[in-house]
Design a protein around this motif. Structure first.
Motif, PDB file in Angstrom:
ATOM      1  N   ILE A  46     -15.471 -42.578 -31.982  1.00  0.00           N
ATOM      2  CA  ILE A  46     -16.005 -41.527 -31.118  1.00  0.00           C
ATOM      3  C   ILE A  46     -14.891 -41.070 -30.185  1.00  0.00           C
ATOM      4  CG2 ILE A  46     -17.685 -40.928 -29.323  1.00  0.00           C
ATOM      5  CD1 ILE A  46     -19.492 -43.115 -30.449  1.00  0.00           C
ATOM      6  N   ASP A  47     -14.554 -39.791 -30.258  1.00  0.00           N
ATOM      7  CA  ASP A  47     -13.532 -39.242 -29.381  1.00  0.00           C
ATOM      8  C   ASP A  47     -14.130 -39.008 -28.000  1.00  0.00           C
ATOM      9  OD1 ASP A  47     -12.078 -36.774 -28.104  1.00  0.00           O
ATOM     10  OD2 ASP A  47     -10.659 -37.581 -29.574  1.00  0.00           O
ATOM     11  N   ALA A  48     -13.585 -39.684 -27.013  1.00  0.00           N
ATOM     12  CA  ALA A  48     -14.157 -39.617 -25.661  1.00  0.00           C
ATOM     13  C   ALA A  48     -14.107 -38.204 -25.090  1.00  0.00           C
ATOM     14  CB  ALA A  48     -13.415 -40.586 -24.740  1.00  0.00           C
ATOM     15  N   ASP A  49     -13.003 -37.492 -25.343  1.00  0.00           N
ATOM     16  CA  ASP A  49     -12.883 -36.128 -24.819  1.00  0.00           C
ATOM     17  C   ASP A  49     -13.896 -35.196 -25.471  1.00  0.00           C
ATOM     18  OD1 ASP A  49     -10.829 -36.878 -23.161  1.00  0.00           O
ATOM     19  OD2 ASP A  49      -9.253 -36.351 -24.598  1.00  0.00           O
ATOM     20  N   THR A  50     -14.076 -35.352 -26.781  1.00  0.00           N
ATOM     21  CA  THR A  50     -15.051 -34.514 -27.486  1.00  0.00           C
ATOM     22  C   THR A  50     -16.462 -34.769 -26.976  1.00  0.00           C
ATOM     23  OG1 THR A  50     -13.692 -34.484 -29.489  1.00  0.00           O
ATOM     24  CG2 THR A  50     -16.015 -33.953 -29.753  1.00  0.00           C
ATOM     25  N   PHE A  51     -16.796 -36.059 -26.799  1.00  0.00           N
ATOM     26  CA  PHE A  51     -18.128 -36.387 -26.310  1.00  0.00           C
ATOM     27  C   PHE A  51     -18.341 -35.867 -24.894  1.00  0.00           C
ATOM     28  CE2 PHE A  51     -20.989 -39.284 -24.005  1.00  0.00           C
ATOM     29  CZ  PHE A  51     -22.148 -39.065 -24.733  1.00  0.00           C
ATOM     30  N   SER A  52     -17.318 -35.961 -24.048  1.00  0.00           N
ATOM     31  CA  SER A  52     -17.465 -35.520 -22.652  1.00  0.00           C
ATOM     32  C   SER A  52     -17.649 -34.012 -22.542  1.00  0.00           C
ATOM     33  CB  SER A  52     -16.251 -35.960 -21.831  1.00  0.00           C
ATOM     34  OG  SER A  52     -15.072 -35.314 -22.302  1.00  0.00           O
ATOM     35  N   SER A  53     -17.219 -33.268 -23.584  1.00  0.00           N
ATOM     36  CA  SER A  53     -17.394 -31.814 -23.562  1.00  0.00           C
ATOM     37  C   SER A  53     -18.635 -31.367 -24.323  1.00  0.00           C
ATOM     38  CB  SER A  53     -16.162 -31.120 -24.165  1.00  0.00           C
ATOM     39  OG  SER A  53     -16.011 -31.475 -25.531  1.00  0.00           O
ATOM     40  N   SER A  54     -19.389 -32.323 -24.864  1.00  0.00           N
ATOM     41  CA  SER A  54     -20.595 -31.972 -25.616  1.00  0.00           C
ATOM     42  C   SER A  54     -21.751 -31.735 -24.663  1.00  0.00           C
ATOM     43  CB  SER A  54     -20.953 -33.089 -26.603  1.00  0.00           C
ATOM     44  OG  SER A  54     -21.534 -34.198 -25.926  1.00  0.00           O
ATOM     45  N   ILE A  55     -22.841 -31.201 -25.216  1.00  0.00           N
ATOM     46  CA  ILE A  55     -24.012 -30.901 -24.393  1.00  0.00           C
ATOM     47  C   ILE A  55     -24.723 -32.177 -23.940  1.00  0.00           C
ATOM     48  CG2 ILE A  55     -25.704 -30.766 -26.263  1.00  0.00           C
ATOM     49  CD1 ILE A  55     -26.767 -28.191 -24.890  1.00  0.00           C
ATOM     50  N   HIS A  56     -24.410 -33.311 -24.606  1.00  0.00           N
ATOM     51  CA  HIS A  56     -25.029 -34.593 -24.265  1.00  0.00           C
ATOM     52  C   HIS A  56     -24.094 -35.474 -23.442  1.00  0.00           C
ATOM     53  CE1 HIS A  56     -28.008 -34.303 -27.881  1.00  0.00           C
ATOM     54  NE2 HIS A  56     -28.454 -33.684 -26.807  1.00  0.00           N
ATOM     55  N   SER A  57     -23.093 -34.888 -22.808  1.00  0.00           N
ATOM     56  CA  SER A  57     -22.091 -35.690 -22.093  1.00  0.00           C
ATOM     57  C   SER A  57     -22.694 -36.533 -20.967  1.00  0.00           C
ATOM     58  CB  SER A  57     -20.998 -34.774 -21.537  1.00  0.00           C
ATOM     59  OG  SER A  57     -21.559 -33.809 -20.646  1.00  0.00           O
ATOM     60  N   ASP A  58     -23.793 -36.077 -20.407  1.00  0.00           N
ATOM     61  CA  ASP A  58     -24.418 -36.828 -19.299  1.00  0.00           C
ATOM     62  C   ASP A  58     -25.561 -37.718 -19.770  1.00  0.00           C
ATOM     63  OD1 ASP A  58     -26.056 -34.765 -20.011  1.00  0.00           O
ATOM     64  OD2 ASP A  58     -26.605 -34.198 -17.956  1.00  0.00           O
ATOM     65  N   VAL A  59     -25.670 -37.901 -21.089  1.00  0.00           N
ATOM     66  CA  VAL A  59     -26.726 -38.733 -21.658  1.00  0.00           C
ATOM     67  C   VAL A  59     -26.133 -40.091 -22.028  1.00  0.00           C
ATOM     68  CG1 VAL A  59     -28.386 -38.991 -23.542  1.00  0.00           C
ATOM     69  CG2 VAL A  59     -27.957 -36.728 -22.541  1.00  0.00           C
ATOM     70  N   ASP A  60     -26.808 -41.174 -21.616  1.00  0.00           N
ATOM     71  CA  ASP A  60     -26.344 -42.513 -21.967  1.00  0.00           C
ATOM     72  C   ASP A  60     -26.534 -42.775 -23.458  1.00  0.00           C
ATOM     73  OD1 ASP A  60     -25.679 -43.029 -19.347  1.00  0.00           O
ATOM     74  OD2 ASP A  60     -27.626 -43.940 -18.879  1.00  0.00           O
ATOM     75  N   CYS A  61     -25.609 -43.528 -24.022  1.00  0.00           N
ATOM     76  CA  CYS A  61     -25.675 -43.833 -25.459  1.00  0.00           C
ATOM     77  C   CYS A  61     -27.025 -44.445 -25.829  1.00  0.00           C
ATOM     78  CB  CYS A  61     -24.559 -44.806 -25.845  1.00  0.00           C
ATOM     79  SG  CYS A  61     -22.888 -44.180 -25.540  1.00  0.00           S
TER      80      CYS A  61
END
Length: 490
Positions: A60-75
């Motif tokens: 999981i690319d951290a930068d990609t996840f942080s820019s996604s619409i779910h960035s503020d959602v816990d895994c």
């Protein structure tokens, strides 16, 4: 490349001592996972796992996840089965997006895709197949791609008029979901689908109807498309008779390869129209054999008129031929054994015995092929007005007007007075003629019944039913003097 199996196994089988030692190194405890805790392992680009016997990357690319619409959602809000665990095995439960997106999940369940998934179809698309997993973006930023499953259709649409508009960033350009829907996609054979035959004109009409953003802001060569189609022979067949074999927008323009009529590859290009129409009208050559050598419609379309040159696009009406197509038009009068006329002082019978006519050598020849100066579309009352009152040499009618005249007579209104709507410049339908000209032809294009007033209106030429205006507007003679006096109002 590190294996997820080995990574997870080292923590789950090494015993209490190892786990106790790790407790001082790992900054989280069971039931309190943070996304950073998951990324400690999953941020490794070499981390792999297996799914259905295939090795896959679980990076999981951290930068990609942080820019996604779910960035503020816990895994663990998605991977709920992992809540309260420190480490997990490879096999995890599928994510249930319906926990948050319940209405979309319900639509998907009832959709074509959902029903295939319920049957266990191996290629049935899931939420992640269209939206992605840890890189999900808002549909406004990134349109879900249909390419993985519908590559050919997407490739065709990309090169179409719509696809090229989308590539330019045109916000009015339709996408796959514009026509097919998003989560509730149904098969075209399903009456609920917007792409079902009965629904196609209304689907395309969302953009191609009067006063829509597309018609107001984009250069569309045709106007009143939906309105004209609904009144055409194709529209009447669909909406009034429910004939799903009739032509709709996609029958002529295709579904995905919609191109401008100027593009040689377009299905509605002048050179391709005959082929397009022949999909339904397989007897075109035979129908036009008496008009022109039939094979030329396809072999030399540049030499002769294409279908749309006579049958205007979207406005195709039922054709009522006014001149001698049906001998019955002639026999309505000439079957009368007492029908006579005076010719050079002699009484001549105009009676035609239909049985004798059929048995004659001309039995297969239409009346009007010999009597070329006769048209059964003429209505005597109107001819009298045109010739004796207006001074016209001849009265002509369009096929539509001829049919309307026949219907008026059949409805018992044939004796109503006739009011002729003409140009305001003369007693003709030609605005270039002035006063009371002689030796002209007048053409009736439409009849309208004014039942309350008790007369029939015959509309001629291009005249509009509105009060006639002076050649010079009255406003040009109006002015206000310095003292406030107004001149020219009356």
């Amino acid at each position: 490349m590190r294996s997820f199996r080995k990574l997870s196994g080292c923590f789950s089988t090494s015993g209490f001592v190892v786990l106790s030692a790790l407790a001082f190194l790992i900054p989280f405890t069971a039931g309190a996972q943070e996304n950073e805790d998951c990324l400690m392992c999953h941020e490794d680009p070499d981390l792999t796992g297996t799914r259905n016997g295939r090795e896959i990357s679980v990076h999981i690319d951290a930068d990609t996840f942080s820019s996604s619409i779910h960035s503020d959602v816990d895994c663990i809000m998605c991977h709920m089965d992992l809540e309260g665990t420190d480490f997990h095995d490879e096999e995890v439960d599928p994510v249930d997006c319906g926990m948050c997106h319940d209405s979309e999940a319900a639509d998907h369940k009832q959709s074509l895709h959902g029903r295939v998934a319920a049957r266990g179809g191996p290629r049935a698309p899931t939420c992640s197949a269209c939206h992605g997993t840890h890189d999900i973006q808002s549909p406004k930023q990134k349109t879900p791609s249909c390419t993985p499953c519908h590559e050919a259709q997407v490739r065709t649409e990309t090169g179409s008029l719509h696809g090229r508009a989308a590539a330019r960033g045109d916000k009015l350009a339709p996408t796959c979901t514009t026509c097919h829907g998003a989560h509730g996609i149904q098969a075209a054979a399903d009456p609920r689908s917007p792409t079902a035959v009965m629904n196609v004109p209304l689907l395309c009409g969302r953009c191609h109807q009067e006063s829509s953003a597309v018609t107001l802001d984009r250069d569309i060569s045709q106007d009143r498309i939906l309105e004209n189609y609904s009144m055409s022979i194709h529209g009447q067949g669909l909406f009034e008779q429910g004939l799903t074999v009739t032509a709709v927008c996609t029958s002529c323009h295709t579904s995905h390869n919609i191109l401008p009529h100027t593009d040689p590859a377009s299905s509605i290009h002048h050179d391709n129209v005959a082929t397009t129409c022949s999909q339904c009208h397989g007897q075109i050559e035979q129908v036009h054999r008496k008009v022109i050598e039939g094979r030329l419609w396809e072999e030399e379309p540049h030499v002769i008129p294409a279908c749309v040159d006579c049958h205007s696009p979207h406005k195709i009406r039922r054709v009522f031929y006014p001149t001698g197509v049906a001998n019955q038009d002639c026999l309505r009068c000439h079957a009368d054994s007492e029908l006579i006329m005076e010719r050079e002082g002699e009484t001549v019978s105009l009676f035609v015995d239909e049985a004798d006519y059929i048995a004659s050598s001309h039995g297969e020849t239409a009346c009007a092929q010999c009597h070329t100066d006769v048209s059964p579309s003429r209505t005597r009352a109107c001819e009298t007005v045109a010739s004796k009152v207006y001074g016209a040499d001849e009265l002509n009618m369009t096929p539509a007007a001829a049919k309307q005249a026949q219907q008026i007579v059949e409805n018992g209104l044939g004796d109503l007075p006739v009011c002729v709507a003409k140009t305001q410049y003369s007693l003709s339908d030609d605005p270039t003629l002035l006063g009371r000209p002689r030796g002209f032809d007048i053409t009736v294009r439409e009849f309208r019944i004014s039942a309350g007033a008790g007369f029939v209106v015959a509309l001629t030429g291009d005249v509009m039913t509105m009060p006639g205006l002076a050649a010079r507007p009255a406003a040009e003679g109006m002015k206000i003097h310095p003292d406030g006096r107004i001149e020219g109002l009356f």
